[in-house]
Design a protein around this motif. Structure first.
Motif, mmCIF file in Angstrom:
data_model
loop_
_atom_site.group_PDB
_atom_site.id
_atom_site.type_symbol
_atom_site.label_atom_id
_atom_site.label_comp_id
_atom_site.label_asym_id
_atom_site.label_seq_id
_atom_site.Cartn_x
_atom_site.Cartn_y
_atom_site.Cartn_z
ATOM 1 N N MET A 77 0.829 -1.203 0.000
ATOM 2 C CA MET A 77 0.000 0.000 0.000
ATOM 3 C C MET A 77 0.872 1.264 0.000
ATOM 4 N N SER A 102 -7.150 -6.447 3.379
ATOM 5 C CA SER A 102 -7.105 -4.986 3.272
ATOM 6 C C SER A 102 -8.512 -4.441 3.500
ATOM 7 N N TYR A 127 -11.418 2.044 3.331
ATOM 8 C CA TYR A 127 -11.005 3.213 4.094
ATOM 9 C C TYR A 127 -11.888 3.475 5.307
ATOM 10 N N ARG A 139 -6.809 0.193 3.225
ATOM 11 C CA ARG A 139 -6.564 0.878 1.962
ATOM 12 C C ARG A 139 -6.953 2.354 2.048
ATOM 13 N N GLN A 140 -6.516 3.114 1.051
ATOM 14 C CA GLN A 140 -6.980 4.492 0.899
ATOM 15 C C GLN A 140 -8.337 4.530 0.198
ATOM 16 N N THR A 141 -8.710 3.458 -0.472
ATOM 17 C CA THR A 141 -9.972 3.419 -1.198
ATOM 18 C C THR A 141 -11.079 2.850 -0.327
ATOM 19 N N THR A 158 -1.629 -2.189 -9.981
ATOM 20 C CA THR A 158 -1.731 -0.753 -9.694
ATOM 21 C C THR A 158 -1.442 0.035 -10.958
ATOM 22 N N HIS A 169 -6.139 0.676 -8.055
ATOM 23 C CA HIS A 169 -5.658 -0.671 -7.783
ATOM 24 C C HIS A 169 -6.816 -1.648 -7.875
#
Length: 278
Positions: A23, A52, A55, A77-79, A95, A183
Motif C-alpha cells: 500500500m 485490506s 477506508y 486501503r486508501q480506497t 496498480t 488498484h
C-alpha cells in the motif's frame, strides 16, 4: 495503446511483499509521477496473505483472532468499499498511477480507461470477462466481493451469463496530490473459507463461491501464466518500459508502512503517526 503511451511509463513485475509496504508503494509511486514525470503500472502479490480493509470500514467487522491464528496480516486501503482477503497464491493485484491532469476527470470515464488493460489481460487468459451487465444485490457489506455488484466498476465472468455471471475482479480508485491511483484485485483461484473467515460473521464458504469465480475456474491456466499475461497487457496499454523500484522508493515505502499502513492506529482508527522529526 492510447494517448497515455506518449508519456513515460514503467512496468514493475513486483515481488511478494507485506500488505503495508504494498500500500505504501502506491503513495511513493504517486510522488514519483509528480516529481520525476514517471508513471507506473505494476502487478504484485501479498506475502503474507493480507486482509485490506476499505477506508471507512469498521475494524470490529474483522475476526482478529482468526487472522492471527491463520497468519493473515491486516492493513487498510486508501480506497473505500469492503475488505478484501488477498491470498498469497489465489490473488493477483495490480496498480496504475498517473497524474490526474492526463486522465479523464470523470470517475467513471477514468475507470473505463484504466480497466482496459485489465479486461484485455483477462480475455488473453481465455476468460470471458467484462463489466457487469446487471446489478446484483449485496450479500454481506463488509466484504468487497460479497457487496452489490455494480456495472460501473465490477468485472464479472462469464460476461455472457448476464445476471448469472460471478465477480472475478474488483477495482477502486483515489486521487492524491494531483495523482490518480487505481488498484484492483483479480481472483486467480478461490479460498472461500479464508475469504469469509477473516470477518466476524457466520457466513458459510458457499456464500462466497456462489458469488465469485476465478481465472483458474474459467480458463484453467497456471498462475504464473496469468500474472505474465496481465503484466503484458498493462505494459502494452501504455507502452511501458520494464523497470524496478528504486532503493530510495523502497526505503520511503518501508518508512511509510511503519507509521501508516502497518500501524495499528491506522488499521484500527485511520490515524497516521507523525514522521520522525515532525
Amino acid at each position: 495503446m492510447n494517448d497515455l503511451a506518449d508519456r513515460e511509463w514503467r512496468l514493475i513485475r513486483d515481488e511478494p511483499r507485506e500488505g503495508a509496504v504494498q500500500m505504501s508503494l502506491e503513495e511513493i509511486a504517486a510522488q514519483t509521477a509528480l516529481e520525476d514525470d514517471l508513471r507506473t503500472v505494476r502487478v504484485y502479490s501479498w506475502e503474507p496473505s493480507t486482509l485490506s480493509l476499505g477506508y471507512r470500514q469498521d475494524a470490529d467487522t474483522v475476526d482478529w483472532a482468526y487472522c492471527e491464528h491463520e497468519g493473515i496480516d491486516v492493513t487498510r486501503r486508501q480506497t473505500g468499499g469492503g475488505g478484501i482477503y488477498h491470498d498469497r497464491y489465489a490473488d493477483i493485484s495490480y496498480t496504475i498511477v498517473a497524474p490526474a491532469e492526463e486522465v479523464p476527470g470523470d470517475l467513471m470515464d477514468c475507470y473505463e480507461l484504466f480497466c482496459e488493460p485489465v479486461l484485455e489481460g483477462l480475455r488473453e487468459m481465455g476468460v470471458d470477462a467484462d463489466f457487469a451487465a446487471v446489478e446484483q444485490a449485496s450479500i454481506y457489506q463488509p466484504s468487497c466481493y460479497l457487496r452489490d455488484i455494480n456495472p460501473a466498476h465490477d468485472v464479472v465472468a462469464p460476461a455472457s451469463a448476464d445476471a448469472e455471471a460471478k465477480k472475478i475482479s474488483g477495482n477502486a480508485q483515489y486521487r492524491q496530490r494531483d495523482v490518480v491511483i487505481q488498484h484492483g484485485s483479480i481472483s486467480y483461484d478461490l479460498e472461500p473459507e479464508r475469504h469469509v473467515g477473516v470477518f466476524e460473521t457466520d457466513l458459510e464458504p458457499e456464500t462466497f463461491t456462489d458469488r465469485v469465480t476465478s481465472v483458474r475456474e474459467q480458463a484453467g491456466i497456471g498462475r504464473e501464466q496469468a500474472v505474465e499475461t496481465l503484466a503484458t497487457a498493462l505494459g502494452e496499454w501504455c507502452d511501458a518500459d520494464e523497470s524496478t523500484w528504486r532503493e530510495t522508493e523502497l526505503e520511503a515505502a518501508r518508512n511509510l508502512a511503519d507509521r501508516k499502513f502497518g500501524a495499528d492506529a491506522w488499521v484500527r482508527n485511520r490515524e497516521v503517526l507523525e514522521a520522525d522529526g515532525e
